[in-house]
Each structure stands twice: as C-alpha cells, then as structure tokens.
Design a protein around this motif. Structure first.
Motif, PDB file in Angstrom:
ATOM      1  N   GLY A 204       0.802  -1.213   0.000  1.00 45.61           N
ATOM      2  CA  GLY A 204       0.000   0.000   0.000  1.00 45.61           C
ATOM      3  C   GLY A 204       0.834   1.262   0.000  1.00 45.61           C
ATOM      4  N   ALA A 205       1.854   1.322   0.880  1.00 39.98           N
ATOM      5  CA  ALA A 205       2.683   2.531   0.952  1.00 39.98           C
ATOM      6  C   ALA A 205       3.488   2.721  -0.338  1.00 39.98           C
ATOM      7  CB  ALA A 205       3.614   2.450   2.156  1.00 39.98           C
ATOM      8  N   PHE A 256       0.146 -18.998   5.112  1.00 38.02           N
ATOM      9  CA  PHE A 256       0.766 -17.944   4.316  1.00 38.02           C
ATOM     10  C   PHE A 256      -0.165 -17.463   3.204  1.00 38.02           C
ATOM     11  CE2 PHE A 256       4.738 -20.007   5.929  1.00 38.02           C
ATOM     12  CZ  PHE A 256       5.196 -18.904   6.637  1.00 38.02           C
ATOM     13  N   GLY A 257      -0.913 -18.384   2.624  1.00 40.03           N
ATOM     14  CA  GLY A 257      -1.862 -17.974   1.591  1.00 40.03           C
ATOM     15  C   GLY A 257      -2.932 -17.043   2.133  1.00 40.03           C
ATOM     16  N   LEU A 258      -3.418 -17.335   3.340  1.00 43.35           N
ATOM     17  CA  LEU A 258      -4.426 -16.465   3.945  1.00 43.35           C
ATOM     18  C   LEU A 258      -3.837 -15.105   4.292  1.00 43.35           C
ATOM     19  CD1 LEU A 258      -7.370 -16.458   4.854  1.00 43.35           C
ATOM     20  CD2 LEU A 258      -6.616 -17.227   7.109  1.00 43.35           C
ATOM     21  N   THR A 259      -2.570 -15.075   4.714  1.00 45.06           N
ATOM     22  CA  THR A 259      -1.907 -13.801   5.000  1.00 45.06           C
ATOM     23  C   THR A 259      -1.815 -12.930   3.755  1.00 45.06           C
ATOM     24  OG1 THR A 259      -0.588 -14.893   6.722  1.00 45.06           O
ATOM     25  CG2 THR A 259       0.178 -12.759   5.932  1.00 45.06           C
ATOM     26  N   ILE A 260      -1.395 -13.525   2.640  1.00 38.61           N
ATOM     27  CA  ILE A 260      -1.305 -12.772   1.385  1.00 38.61           C
ATOM     28  C   ILE A 260      -2.687 -12.332   0.924  1.00 38.61           C
ATOM     29  CG2 ILE A 260      -0.644 -12.941  -1.039  1.00 38.61           C
ATOM     30  CD1 ILE A 260       1.551 -14.901  -0.185  1.00 38.61           C
ATOM     31  N   LEU A 261      -3.687 -13.182   1.152  1.00 35.61           N
ATOM     32  CA  LEU A 261      -5.055 -12.840   0.760  1.00 35.61           C
ATOM     33  C   LEU A 261      -5.549 -11.605   1.513  1.00 35.61           C
ATOM     34  CD1 LEU A 261      -7.792 -13.433  -0.556  1.00 35.61           C
ATOM     35  CD2 LEU A 261      -8.240 -15.053   1.277  1.00 35.61           C
ATOM     36  N   LEU A 262      -5.323 -11.555   2.824  1.00 40.22           N
ATOM     37  CA  LEU A 262      -5.755 -10.395   3.601  1.00 40.22           C
ATOM     38  C   LEU A 262      -5.025  -9.130   3.154  1.00 40.22           C
ATOM     39  CD1 LEU A 262      -5.936 -11.976   7.173  1.00 40.22           C
ATOM     40  CD2 LEU A 262      -7.846 -11.315   5.710  1.00 40.22           C
ATOM     41  N   TYR A 266      -6.764  -5.587   1.691  1.00 38.43           N
ATOM     42  CA  TYR A 266      -6.714  -4.389   2.529  1.00 38.43           C
ATOM     43  C   TYR A 266      -5.750  -3.309   2.027  1.00 38.43           C
ATOM     44  CZ  TYR A 266      -9.526  -6.373   6.317  1.00 38.43           C
ATOM     45  OH  TYR A 266     -10.549  -6.895   7.065  1.00 38.43           O
ATOM     46  N   TRP A 267      -4.922  -3.564   1.017  1.00 38.15           N
ATOM     47  CA  TRP A 267      -3.896  -2.597   0.662  1.00 38.15           C
ATOM     48  C   TRP A 267      -4.455  -1.353  -0.016  1.00 38.15           C
ATOM     49  CZ3 TRP A 267      -2.866  -0.732  -4.220  1.00 38.15           C
ATOM     50  CH2 TRP A 267      -3.455  -1.400  -5.291  1.00 38.15           C
ATOM     51  N   GLY A 268      -5.628  -1.451  -0.613  1.00 37.92           N
ATOM     52  CA  GLY A 268      -6.154  -0.339  -1.390  1.00 37.92           C
ATOM     53  C   GLY A 268      -6.428   0.910  -0.562  1.00 37.92           C
ATOM     54  N   GLY A 269      -7.017   0.744   0.618  1.00 34.86           N
ATOM     55  CA  GLY A 269      -7.326   1.900   1.451  1.00 34.86           C
ATOM     56  C   GLY A 269      -6.074   2.646   1.874  1.00 34.86           C
ATOM     57  N   LEU A 270      -5.030   1.902   2.243  1.00 32.15           N
ATOM     58  CA  LEU A 270      -3.778   2.544   2.630  1.00 32.15           C
ATOM     59  C   LEU A 270      -3.135   3.265   1.442  1.00 32.15           C
ATOM     60  CD1 LEU A 270      -1.501   3.052   4.684  1.00 32.15           C
ATOM     61  CD2 LEU A 270      -0.539   0.837   4.024  1.00 32.15           C
ATOM     62  N   ALA A 271      -3.191   2.661   0.260  1.00 34.35           N
ATOM     63  CA  ALA A 271      -2.578   3.276  -0.918  1.00 34.35           C
ATOM     64  C   ALA A 271      -3.235   4.619  -1.240  1.00 34.35           C
ATOM     65  CB  ALA A 271      -2.685   2.332  -2.116  1.00 34.35           C
ATOM     66  N   ALA A 323      -8.759  -5.261  12.338  1.00 36.39           N
ATOM     67  CA  ALA A 323      -9.657  -5.650  11.245  1.00 36.39           C
ATOM     68  C   ALA A 323      -9.199  -6.951  10.610  1.00 36.39           C
ATOM     69  CB  ALA A 323      -9.719  -4.535  10.201  1.00 36.39           C
ATOM     70  N   MET A 324      -7.887  -7.143  10.487  1.00 33.09           N
ATOM     71  CA  MET A 324      -7.368  -8.395   9.928  1.00 33.09           C
ATOM     72  C   MET A 324      -7.595  -9.562  10.883  1.00 33.09           C
ATOM     73  SD  MET A 324      -3.974  -7.617   7.744  1.00 33.09           S
ATOM     74  CE  MET A 324      -4.076  -6.640   6.248  1.00 33.09           C
ATOM     75  N   ILE A 325      -7.396  -9.325  12.177  1.00 31.32           N
ATOM     76  CA  ILE A 325      -7.662 -10.386  13.157  1.00 31.32           C
ATOM     77  C   ILE A 325      -9.137 -10.770  13.124  1.00 31.32           C
ATOM     78  CG2 ILE A 325      -7.636 -10.940  15.613  1.00 31.32           C
ATOM     79  CD1 ILE A 325      -5.260  -9.071  15.917  1.00 31.32           C
TER      80      ILE A 325
END
Length: 394
Positions: A204-205, A256-262, A266-271, A323-325
C-alpha cells in the motif's frame, strides 16, 4: 531628617505568590515540551491518554503471552487430550465447603456421570476432591520459542499426583484444555494480523507513493484498481478468495496464503491515503532541493516521501491490525480460514458454530471475551496514536 521608609511590604526569599509560581511551572513545562523532538512530543501526548496506555498494555501482554510464550503460560499442550471430554470448567477457590480459607488456590475434582435423559456421559464437580494449584510446575515438555527445551509451566497441579487435573475453562469434544487452546490460538491469530498488515504496508505505501509521485497513467491504473477492489463488500470477497485455497495444501501454506489474501484485500485503502499525502509533500522545498541535486526517483520515494508519511502510516496500521484479526476469526468461523491441526481463534469459534455446543457446552464460547479484549486494546491504542501523532496541532 529621617529617611523615608518604603510603603511596599518586603517579600521574603522563596515565598513568591502561588499564582506566579504555578504560571512559572506551566511555562517551564511548555518550554521543555517545545525543546523536544517531534517523536518525543508524540510520546508525551500519547502517555497522557490513560485509555491509550491501557490499550498498549493489552496489546503487549497479548503478544507476550500468546505469540511468544504460549507454551509457558498454558497449563497443557495445545493438542494434549484427556479422558475428561467436554468437562465443565473447574474454577479456582480459596474457601472450601466447610468455610475454611486456603492461602493456596485449589480446584474441585470431576466425577463422571451418565445422563439417562440425554444418553450421554458428563462430568460434574466432585467437591470431595481438592487439587491445589502451584506456580512454575513441571509438566509436558516443550520448546520455548521453538528452540529452548523446557518443561516448566506457569501454573498447574501437583506433578507427583497422576490423578490431579485443573481445567480452568473446561475441555472440548476431544478432552483438550480450552484455556490452553485460547492461549495457543492467540499466536496464529495475532501474528497473522501483524504479518498481513506488514505486507499491506509494503504494497500500500509503495504503490500509493508511486501513484502520487508520478501521476498520469500510473496514477490512473493504481487508483482504478483500488476502486475496483473497494467496489465489492469486504466480507464476500474474502469468502470467495478464501474458498479458492485448496484443502490439500499443507497447513502452513494455507496460513501464508491467507496472509497474502488479507494483504491483497486491505492494501487499497492505505494506498489511497498515502497517495493523498504524497501529492501534498512532493511540491515542498526539501523535495525540490533533492531533485535539483540530481536525486533519483527511487531515492526521492524511499528517502524523502514515504518517511514523511510514516507517522500517518503507523496510525493506519494500528487501526487495521484488529480488522485483519477479525477477518481471520470470521473466515475461521465459516470454515474458510485456517484448518486443523493448526489452532487459531477462528478455529475455536468454528468448533462452537452449532446450537448443540452453545446449548450444552457454553464454556466453549470463552474465546469470545479474549478476542474482544484484544481488538479493544488495538482500537484504544490506535485512537491514542491518532490524537498524538500531530504534536503541533494545539
């Protein structure tokens, strides 16, 4: 002719009026505050909020007890089974049935009974048996931090008594201690939220800074992608993407797949927020000075633009971790998240996703307060950081 005496009363040394002294102390405090660095001022404002400090303590304790030293704080191993299947909680007591006070807490034993109406075996509290609780007892061996072999647990029953047991929060359908599984479950859920947020920060950043700095077609592509992701409700798209992960995968690959999925969701809002900050920073004097000295775009992005948005990124990250948890717990409740033999809060909630468990074994819902307290800690700390991150606002 005698000298004329002054009519004004003399002021003894060190006896200034209370009001001027109070004003002087306030002025000294303000001068001390102004002489500090920006991050020192942020910490000064953050620690003034008792709610934020309480939230930070909850977060630190959650990661300390669950993520780092779960084996030490849990009385049993995560998958250690016993003959006490679906046994009710054994709450600690200090006063026995005869009214005698005990300095050392104890739990009552469990007695097996047969419910003739439900045709099932149950375990009831047997007040004729008492098992004292000890601290730093030797029990099942484990490896602390996955490296150091140990067998010391924070509390437990007498290791020399093979019949002694203490299931503070009861047991599940396989005879496993619920309290131990809650502590172990915190490890995967909390680390998953932290790891997913770390990936979100990276994507995102970086993409937000690139979008705000270059503009044009790059900005159009990145922003339209974020709008496309935000066009869908977050929970349905998480469910759809999580269902794609094959059940045949190794549990750690699923993790790890679920981590990448989250992180992908979620990256769009931060970007978008970083893009807006970069748009306001890229025309400032220090950026123009760096460009005049021939600084490359990479240096401008990672040495000037992104570091100047870091304070806002920290606040955003703190508020997005819960939110991720919550998303992991939600997916696990639906059976789309992590799978056994892993243990997470989502898996624990999936075990009580039926009416029978709620009706006959309500103690299996005890993970819920721990989840809520953890999320509350993150939110309180995030609110405190949001208020303290701009020390010059007042």
């Amino acid at each position: 002719m005698s000298a004329k005496k002054s009519s004004s009363p003399s002021i003894p040394e060190g006896s200034e009026a209370s009001a001027p002294s109070g004003q002087a102390s306030e002025q000294e405090q303000e001068q001390k505050q102004l002489s500090q660095s920006c991050w020192a001022l942020v910490w000064w404002r953050f620690k003034r909020s008792k709610a934020a400090i309480a939230g930070a303590v909850i977060v630190v304790l959650s990661y300390f007890m669950g993520a780092l030293f779960a084996e030490f704080f849990s009385p049993y191993l995560v998958n250690q089974q016993s003959e006490y299947v679906e046994a009710r909680p054994q709450w600690p007591h200090f006063i026995d049935e005869e009214g005698n006070f005990h300095l050392r807490p104890f739990v009552y034993g469990l007695e097996e009974t047969i419910d003739e109406e439900l045709f099932k075996r149950t375990f009831e509290i047997d007040k004729t048996k008492q098992y004292p609780l000890y601290f730093f007892v030797r029990a099942a061996p484990y490896k602390l931090l996955g490296v150091i072999p140990m067998d010391i647990h924070l509390f437990g029953t007498d290791p020399n008594d093979p019949e002694a047991h203490a299931y503070i929060f009861g047991t599940d359908g396989l005879g496993r201690d619920v309290l131990s599984r809650i502590i172990y479950g915190a490890r995967l859920s909390l680390v998953l939220g932290l790891a997913g947020q770390a990936l979100t920060l990276i994507f995102g950043a970086t993409l937000g800074a690139i979008s705000g700095y270059y503009g044009g077609g790059v900005d159009m592509l990145i922003m339209r992608t974020t709008e496309f992701l935000n066009a869908f409700p977050r929970e349905p798209i998480l469910m759809a993407l999580a269902a794609i992960i094959p059940d045949s995968w190794n549990p750690m690959w699923i993790y790890f797949g679920l981590t990448i999925l989250l992180a992908f969701v979620y990256w769009g809002g931060l970007a978008r927020q970083v893009r807006g900050l970069v748009l306001s920073i890229r025309e400032r004097e220090f950026v123009l000075a760096a460009q005049s000295f021939g600084a490359s775009d990479r240096r401008l992005l990672f040495r000037h633009l992104i570091p100047n948005t870091m304070s806002h990124i920290i606040v955003i990250a703190t508020t997005m971790v819960p939110a991720m948890i919550q998303s992991e717990t939600f997916l696990g409740f639906l059976g789309l998240g992590l799978r056994p033999p892993l243990t997470s809060w989502g898996i624990l909630m999936n075990e009580v996703s039926n009416v029978r468990a709620i009706r006959f074994h309500p103690w299996l819902l005890l993970p819920v307060p721990f989840i809520l307290i953890s999320l509350l800690g993150f939110n309180l700390m995030g609110d405190g950081l949001r208020d303290a991150i701009d020390p010059y606002s007042r």
